[in-house]
Design an enzyme around this catalytic site. Structure first.
Site, PDB file in Angstrom:
ATOM      1  N   ARG A 129     -23.440  55.715  28.184  1.00 35.09           N
ATOM      2  CA  ARG A 129     -24.343  55.817  29.330  1.00 35.09           C
ATOM      3  C   ARG A 129     -23.955  54.880  30.452  1.00 35.09           C
ATOM      4  O   ARG A 129     -24.734  54.579  31.335  1.00 35.09           O
ATOM      5  CB  ARG A 129     -25.800  55.533  28.922  1.00 35.09           C
ATOM      6  CG  ARG A 129     -26.280  56.309  27.736  1.00 35.09           C
ATOM      7  CD  ARG A 129     -26.358  57.806  28.024  1.00 35.09           C
ATOM      8  NE  ARG A 129     -27.397  58.083  28.981  1.00 35.09           N
ATOM      9  CZ  ARG A 129     -27.174  58.428  30.224  1.00 35.09           C
ATOM     10  NH1 ARG A 129     -25.957  58.548  30.679  1.00 35.09           N
ATOM     11  NH2 ARG A 129     -28.160  58.656  31.044  1.00 35.09           N
ATOM     12  N   VAL A 148     -29.952  56.462  34.618  1.00 33.63           N
ATOM     13  CA  VAL A 148     -28.572  55.980  34.554  1.00 33.63           C
ATOM     14  C   VAL A 148     -28.526  54.510  34.144  1.00 33.63           C
ATOM     15  O   VAL A 148     -29.338  53.698  34.599  1.00 33.63           O
ATOM     16  CB  VAL A 148     -27.889  56.173  35.927  1.00 33.63           C
ATOM     17  CG1 VAL A 148     -26.469  55.647  35.893  1.00 33.63           C
ATOM     18  CG2 VAL A 148     -27.899  57.642  36.302  1.00 33.63           C
ATOM     19  N   HIS A 149     -27.573  54.188  33.286  1.00 32.75           N
ATOM     20  CA  HIS A 149     -27.404  52.812  32.801  1.00 32.75           C
ATOM     21  C   HIS A 149     -26.740  51.980  33.897  1.00 32.75           C
ATOM     22  O   HIS A 149     -25.535  51.738  33.893  1.00 32.75           O
ATOM     23  CB  HIS A 149     -26.544  52.815  31.535  1.00 32.75           C
ATOM     24  CG  HIS A 149     -26.441  51.482  30.864  1.00 32.75           C
ATOM     25  ND1 HIS A 149     -27.296  51.087  29.858  1.00 32.75           N
ATOM     26  CD2 HIS A 149     -25.589  50.446  31.051  1.00 32.75           C
ATOM     27  CE1 HIS A 149     -26.968  49.876  29.452  1.00 32.75           C
ATOM     28  NE2 HIS A 149     -25.932  49.462  30.164  1.00 32.75           N
ATOM     29  N   HIS A 150     -27.552  51.560  34.857  1.00 28.28           N
ATOM     30  CA  HIS A 150     -27.052  50.813  36.013  1.00 28.28           C
ATOM     31  C   HIS A 150     -28.130  49.829  36.429  1.00 28.28           C
ATOM     32  O   HIS A 150     -29.240  50.225  36.796  1.00 28.28           O
ATOM     33  CB  HIS A 150     -26.733  51.782  37.153  1.00 28.28           C
ATOM     34  CG  HIS A 150     -26.006  51.161  38.304  1.00 28.28           C
ATOM     35  ND1 HIS A 150     -26.642  50.408  39.261  1.00 28.28           N
ATOM     36  CD2 HIS A 150     -24.689  51.181  38.648  1.00 28.28           C
ATOM     37  CE1 HIS A 150     -25.749  49.999  40.151  1.00 28.28           C
ATOM     38  NE2 HIS A 150     -24.557  50.450  39.798  1.00 28.28           N
TER      39      HIS A 150
END
Length: 507
Positions: free
Chosen positions: A5, A343-345
């Site tokens: 991710r 989102v992995h952000h």
């Protein structure tokens, strides 16, 4: 990794060319614009006045301060806040290559080392503008070489010099000077950068440096027309693997296919001269690879067209990414109507500094933002998410933090360690963290006399007892045994990177 991710740059310049050739029903110009926009979301340092990603702010303004060198700027890696040199340099090379090959198309669309500690960064969830994790800088020198990193950076600067040449000749010349210097250093003092910058090995393990040396020399030849660089790739074609085999990968870690494509152009342009025989070997490998890589296919097809040659290749990967898949989902964030929203952000998942002015701390980010079921408050346009899996399955959700927090588990060991940061604070310029390490017996037998080796521990520790041996600790007297499936824990406080924990012995 398929299910990580993490967000990666989606650089799809080839799509504008494929669009014209095949007439697919996707707006490739919009996909290209969003892909380039992603890099603005990843900027570190003082943001320019024409910054389009408004939810970002200035960050990393003291990078290099402790080392008395200015390291402000660059790009953050994926959804994190570390500036990894090798993938960052590769991204610059690819951006430059795209501008060189398709600059006119981009203009028609109106588009045109290593800093940070990965371990500490991964155990915090905070905006780049609020960073409290260590900004440790690492360098390469004659005693600590890194031919892969230095070679890729040389390639990036040589390619960028070509991209900037029509617009800023003095800057182009400066880039070329440094590209030559870096290539000399990379070739003269050979070694893997992960053997010199050990903390990078866990995140970007380099498989070798021969491809980067060939890659850098090839770009330098294209930028300078200095035949000594062409002679270098010919003389080292076999020993460095350039003509030894055809590869099926083109990535930050493997540049052979790119070398083969670029050298094929030299041959097609009629500039092979005395090196024609070896360049034909490079071209033979390019023919094999070009059927599976979308970006290189677009570039290579232009070269073949100019040489009045033809290569038949399949298509479809670009459309799959943009939504022609079983999920009907675009895997480029912000493109189309259906795209990932969790989102992995770090920056995208926390309210912008422009709307939430208070600091979001290391642990607070996990508690208040990471676990939210709602969509990320900011869209990181152009990010290409990791996934789906081989069965087209895709889970649009943040992974459980403990899944990513088992760095000390080793095959065959009866215990596993879960590492988490439970508190943080700043004293002066130093950030301190309270680390909690949970020990779990994953075996079917009780464990006694467990001894742990703890390296890089600089602060205070509670919950373990020191032994007579340096860096070796044992469980306190009141914990005689760890039953199957049971857990116990200890904590420590320190600034800087986390300690490394491993099993020394047990019964």
């Amino acid at each position: 990794m398929v299910n990580s991710r993490r967000v990666f740059a989606a650089f799809v310049l080839a799509l504008t060319i494929i669009d014209a050739a095949f007439g697919f029903n996707f707006n490739y110009g919009d996909a290209l614009d969003k892909s380039l926009l992603f890099f603005e979301a990843q900027r570190s340092g003082k943001l320019p006045g024409n910054q389009r990603v408004k939810w970002r702010g200035d960050s990393g303004l003291t990078d290099g301060y402790q080392q008395k060198v200015n390291l402000v700027g660059g790009y953050y890696d994926a959804g994190d806040h570390v500036k990894f040199g090798l993938p960052m340099a590769y991204s610059v090379t690819m951006l430059s290559w795209g501008a060189i090959e398709y600059g006119k198309s981009m203009m028609d669309l109106n588009q045109m080392g290593h800093v940070g500690d990965g371990d500490s960064d991964h155990y915090c969830w905070e905006r780049a503008e609020d960073m409290t994790t260590p900004r440790t800088a690492y360098k390469l020198d004659t005693e600590h070489p890194g031919s892969d990193l230095a070679g890729e950076t040389a390639a990036a600067m040589a390619a960028a010099s070509l991209a900037f040449r029509p617009y800023n000749s003095s800057y182009s010349d400066l880039l070329l000077v440094h590209a030559k210097q870096l290539f000399w250093f990379a070739d003269r003092f050979r070694g893997l950068f992960t053997d010199s910058i050990l903390c990078a090995k866990e995140f970007y393990t380099s498989s070798g440096y021969s491809d980067e040396l060939l890659w850098a020399a090839t770009w330098l030849y294209r930028a300078t027309k200095d035949e000594s660089y062409l002679k270098y790739v010919v003389d080292n074609a076999a020993t460095m693997g350039g003509t030894g085999w055809a590869v099926k990968e083109f990535s930050w870690d493997n540049k052979y296919a790119g070398v083969q494509i670029l050298l094929s152009k030299v041959l097609m342009d009629g500039n092979g001269g005395a090196y024609t025989a070896t360049l034909k070997q490079y071209q033979a490998k390019a023919d094999y690879f070009a059927s599976s890589a979308a970006f290189l296919l677009a570039v290579y097809s232009d070269y073949l067209s100019a040489a009045k040659s033809v290569l038949t290749c399949p298509d479809g990967n670009a459309d799959y990414i943009l939504g022609k898949n079983p999920k009907s989902m675009s895997y480029i964030v912000g493109y189309g109507q259906n795209y990932p929203i969790h989102v992995h952000h770090r920056g995208a998942s926390i309210a912008s500094i422009s709307t939430l002015h208070s600091v979001v701390g290391c642990v607070q980010g996990f508690d208040a933002w990471y676990h939210r079921p709602e969509a990320n408050p900011n869209i990181v346009h152009g990010g290409l998410v990791g996934g789906p899996d081989k069965n087209d399955n895709f889970d649009d959700d943040h992974p459980h933090p403990k899944t990513a927090a088992k760095p000390y588990e080793k095959p065959g060991m009866p215990v596993e360690f879960f590492h988490s940061i439970t508190d943080s604070w700043t004293v002066g310029r130093i950030a301190y963290y309270r680390h909690k390490v949970t020990i779990k017996n994953k075996s079917e037998k009780p464990i006694t006399d467990l001894k742990l080796a703890i390296e890089n521990l600089s602060g205070s520790l509670w919950g373990l007892s020191p032994t007579q041996n340096k860096n070796i600790y044992e469980l306190p007297e009141w914990i005689k045994v760890i039953k199957p499936g049971s857990e116990c824990s200890f904590v420590y406080v320190q600034g800087g990177p986390q300690a490394k924990v491993s099993v020394q012995s047990y019964h």
